[in-house]
Design a protein around this motif. Structure first.
Motif, PDB file in Angstrom:
ATOM      1  N   ALA A  61    -109.865 -21.115  11.899  1.00 20.83           N
ATOM      2  CA  ALA A  61    -108.782 -21.280  12.869  1.00 20.83           C
ATOM      3  C   ALA A  61    -107.452 -20.792  12.287  1.00 20.83           C
ATOM      4  O   ALA A  61    -107.179 -20.962  11.096  1.00 20.83           O
ATOM      5  N   THR A  62    -106.646 -20.201  13.144  1.00 21.18           N
ATOM      6  CA  THR A  62    -105.346 -19.680  12.712  1.00 21.18           C
ATOM      7  C   THR A  62    -104.232 -20.260  13.567  1.00 21.18           C
ATOM      8  O   THR A  62    -104.471 -20.850  14.618  1.00 21.18           O
ATOM      9  N   ILE A  63    -103.024 -20.082  13.073  1.00 20.04           N
ATOM     10  CA  ILE A  63    -101.835 -20.467  13.826  1.00 20.04           C
ATOM     11  C   ILE A  63    -101.104 -19.176  14.171  1.00 20.04           C
ATOM     12  O   ILE A  63    -100.223 -18.723  13.442  1.00 20.04           O
TER      13      ILE A  63
ATOM     14  N   TYR B 106    -102.074 -30.637   5.326  1.00 21.96           N
ATOM     15  CA  TYR B 106    -100.686 -30.431   4.899  1.00 21.96           C
ATOM     16  C   TYR B 106    -100.192 -29.111   5.466  1.00 21.96           C
ATOM     17  O   TYR B 106    -100.703 -28.045   5.129  1.00 21.96           O
ATOM     18  N   ALA B 107     -99.198 -29.189   6.355  1.00 23.78           N
ATOM     19  CA  ALA B 107     -98.668 -27.979   6.984  1.00 23.78           C
ATOM     20  C   ALA B 107     -97.941 -27.118   5.954  1.00 23.78           C
ATOM     21  O   ALA B 107     -97.055 -27.595   5.242  1.00 23.78           O
ATOM     22  N   ALA B 108     -98.315 -25.844   5.873  1.00 26.92           N
ATOM     23  CA  ALA B 108     -97.762 -24.954   4.866  1.00 26.92           C
ATOM     24  C   ALA B 108     -96.241 -24.862   4.935  1.00 26.92           C
ATOM     25  O   ALA B 108     -95.566 -24.735   3.903  1.00 26.92           O
TER      26      ALA B 108
ATOM     27  N   SER C 209    -100.094 -13.332   3.798  1.00 27.86           N
ATOM     28  CA  SER C 209    -100.380 -13.778   5.169  1.00 27.86           C
ATOM     29  C   SER C 209    -101.205 -15.053   5.222  1.00 27.86           C
ATOM     30  O   SER C 209    -101.617 -15.489   6.291  1.00 27.86           O
ATOM     31  N   LYS C 210    -101.459 -15.704   4.096  1.00 21.64           N
ATOM     32  CA  LYS C 210    -102.360 -16.852   4.060  1.00 21.64           C
ATOM     33  C   LYS C 210    -101.848 -18.031   4.877  1.00 21.64           C
ATOM     34  O   LYS C 210    -102.629 -18.831   5.384  1.00 21.64           O
TER      35      LYS C 210
END
Length: 419
Positions: free
Chosen positions: A143-145, A179-181, A170-171
Motif C-alpha cells: 500500500a502507498t500514500i 509510525y507516520a514517516a 521515494s520510500k
C-alpha cells in the motif's frame, strides 16, 4: 539501514533450516525453534516474487505478517481485529497455512519444497483463512500514500550539484505500519555549524572516523564494517534457537520486528530529505567556511567507509539499531547470561567493498561480537557510524531517539493484547 540481498538464499544456515524442518510435514503445529528460518529460506529460493514495485525486503515482511495475522485470528490471547474469516485450527496451523498461501499465491515457490514444511491439503475453512491473511498482508506491504514525491536537489541557480538521486528518496510514500514517516520532520533540527555541539562532533568524527585514524581500534574498525552491512535476522534467529517458541510465536516476533524496521526506513529517509544536513566528508573538507577556528579544514579527509548517498541527519543505522533494541527487549527478552551474537557472516552482501582500501570480506572474516543486552547492541551499532566516518554524534543521538519512538508505536499498534 539494513538490507537483504537475494544471495541470502544461498547461505548455509538458511538452506539447512529447510532440510532440518522436513519433519514438519505431518503436523504444522509441531514447530521447532529454527522453523521460521525455513520459511524465509523458501522465499529467497523462489524463482520470482510478486510483480510489484516494492523491494523484496518489504515483501518478506508480508510473509511474517500473514502468518501472524492468521495465527492471532484463532488465538484468544491477541486482539488485532483483522476481520479475517474464522477457522477451526491451532495458531500454528493457521500461521503455516497463511505462510503457504503467501508463498504459493505471490511467490514462485516450488510446491515440493513447500510441502516439506507445511500441510498442503488443509480443511476448507483453514485454506480460506490462509488465503485471506496472505492477501491482507500483501496489501499491507504494498500500500502507498499517493505517488512518490520527485526529489528536487538543493541548488544555487547556475551552480553544479551532484546529479545522482539520494538512496531510497521515494520510500516515504509507502504506507506506514504504525509510525507516520512525516513525523521524522518534527524532531529537533541538527545544531548549526558554528555551535559548540557541532564543533565537538566535527572534531570527534574527524579524528576517529578517518580512513587513516590512529585512535580507532582494530575491533572498532571491523565492527563498523559489519554493522554497516548487517542483516539483523541471523542475530534474531540465534536467540530464537534458544527458545521453545511455536511457529506462530516466531512469526509474531519477525512480523512485528520487520514492520518496525520498514517504518524506520521510511522515517529516517524522510528526515534526511527534510533536514538536508551535510555529511562529515563534506563538512570536514569545508571546515574553513564557518567562523570557528576549531573546525580545521582538511581538504583530503576521507572516511573509513564510503559515505552513503543521502544526507546526514538523522543517522539511519542508529535509528535502526535503537528501534531494534527497543522492540526486541519486549518481543524477545534475553535470558540470564544470554548474549546477542553478531558475526562477520551476518552481512547482506559480499560484493560491496564500501570504499575500503583492501578486501573488506577477508579483513573481517572470523570477527565475532557479543553483547550482554539488546541495549548494548544498539549503542555499539550507533557508535560504529562515528568509527567509519559516516555521521556526527548529534545525528546518532537523534537517530536513537527516533528509533525508540518508532519501536514504541509499533509495539503499541501490533503487540496484541499481551503487551
Amino acid at each position: 539501514m539494513f538490507k537483504v540481498a537475494q544471495s541470502r538464499s544461498a547461505r548455509c544456515f538458511l538452506l539447512s533450516g529447510v532440510l532440518s524442518c522436513a519433519f514438519f510435514t505431518e503436523v504444522a503445529a509441531q514447530a521447532s525453534p529454527p522453523a521460521i528460518q525455513a520459511w524465509e529460506a523458501l522465499a529467497y529460493m523462489a524463482e520470482g516474487g510478486p510483480d510489484v514495485s516494492v523491494d523484496e525486503v518489504r515483501l518478506l515482511t508480508g510473509l511474517y505478517v500473514a502468518m501472524y495475522l492468521a495465527g492471532a485470528s484463532v488465538n484468544d490471547r491477541y486482539e488485532l481485529n483483522s476481520g479475517l474469516p474464522a477457522a477451526e485450527a491451532s495458531p500454528d496451523e493457521a500461521a503455516a497455512q497463511a505462510g503457504a498461501a503467501y508463498l504459493t499465491n505471490y511467490w514462485q515457490v516450488n510446491a515440493d519444497d513447500l510441502a516439506q514444511i507445511a500441510d498442503m491439503d488443509p480443511p476448507a475453512d483453514l485454506r480460506q483463512l490462509g488465503d485471506a491473511a496472505a492477501a491482507l498482508a500483501l496489501q499491507m506491504v504494498t500500500a502507498t500514500i499517493g505517488e512518490p514525491v520527485p526529489y528536487r536537489p538543493f541548488v544555487v541557480p547556475g551552480r553544479y550539484v551532484p546529479t545522482q538521486i539520494p538512496g531510497d528518496a521515494s520510500k516515504a510514500h509507502l504506507r506506514h505500519f504504525a509510525y507516520a514517516a512525516k513525523l521524522a520532520t518534527q524532531i529537533s533540527p541538527p545544531p548549526l555549524p558554528d555551535s559548540d555541539a557541532f564543533v565537538a562532533s566535527y572534531i570527534e568524527t574527524k579524528r576517529i572516523g578517518s580512513a587513516t585514524s590512529t585512535v580507532r581500534t582494530i575491533d572498532e574498525t571491523k565492527a563498523s564494517m559489519i554493522f554497516d552491512l548487517q542483516d539483523p535476522h541471523p542475530m534474531i534467529f540465534r536467540v530464537l534457537a534458544n527458545r521453545d517458541l511455536s511457529l506462530f510465536e516466531q512469526a509474531r516476533v519477525l512480523a512485528i520486528y520487520d514492520m518496525g524496521i520498514e517504518d524506520v526506513g521510511a522515517a529516517q529517509f524522510t528526515g534526511k530529505l527534510h533536514f538536508q544536513s551535510w555529511r562529515p566528508i563534506t563538512a570536514i573538507r569545508n571546515g574553513d567556511l564557518d567562523d570557528r577556528p576549531e573546525t580545521e579544514v582538511e581538504p583530503g579527509w576521507t572516511p573509513l567507509l564510503e559515505t552513503p548517498n543521502s544526507s546526514e541527519y538523522p543517522c539511519g543505522h542508529c535509528t535502526f539499531a535503537s528501534a531494534s533494541a527497543h522492540m526486541l527487549v519486549k518481543l524477545l527478552p534475553l535470558m540470564p547470561g544470554e548474549k546477542v551474537v553478531i558475526t562477520a557472516d551476518d552481512i547482506y552482501t559480499k560484493n560491496n567493498n564500501r570504499g575500503f582500501d583492501g578486501d573488506l570480506v577477508s579483513y573481517i572474516v572470523g570477527h565475532r561480537m557479543e553483547f550482554d543486552s539488546w541495549e548494548a547492541f544498539a549503542i555499539a551499532g550507533s557508535l560504529s557510524r562515528i568509527h567509519n566516518g559516516a555521521h556526527f554524534r548529534f545525528s546518532i543521538e537523534a537517530g536513537q531517539a527516533l528509533g525508540k519512538d518508532i519501536a514504541d508505536a509499533v509495539i503499541a499498534t501490533w503487540g496484541g493484547a499481551l503487551n
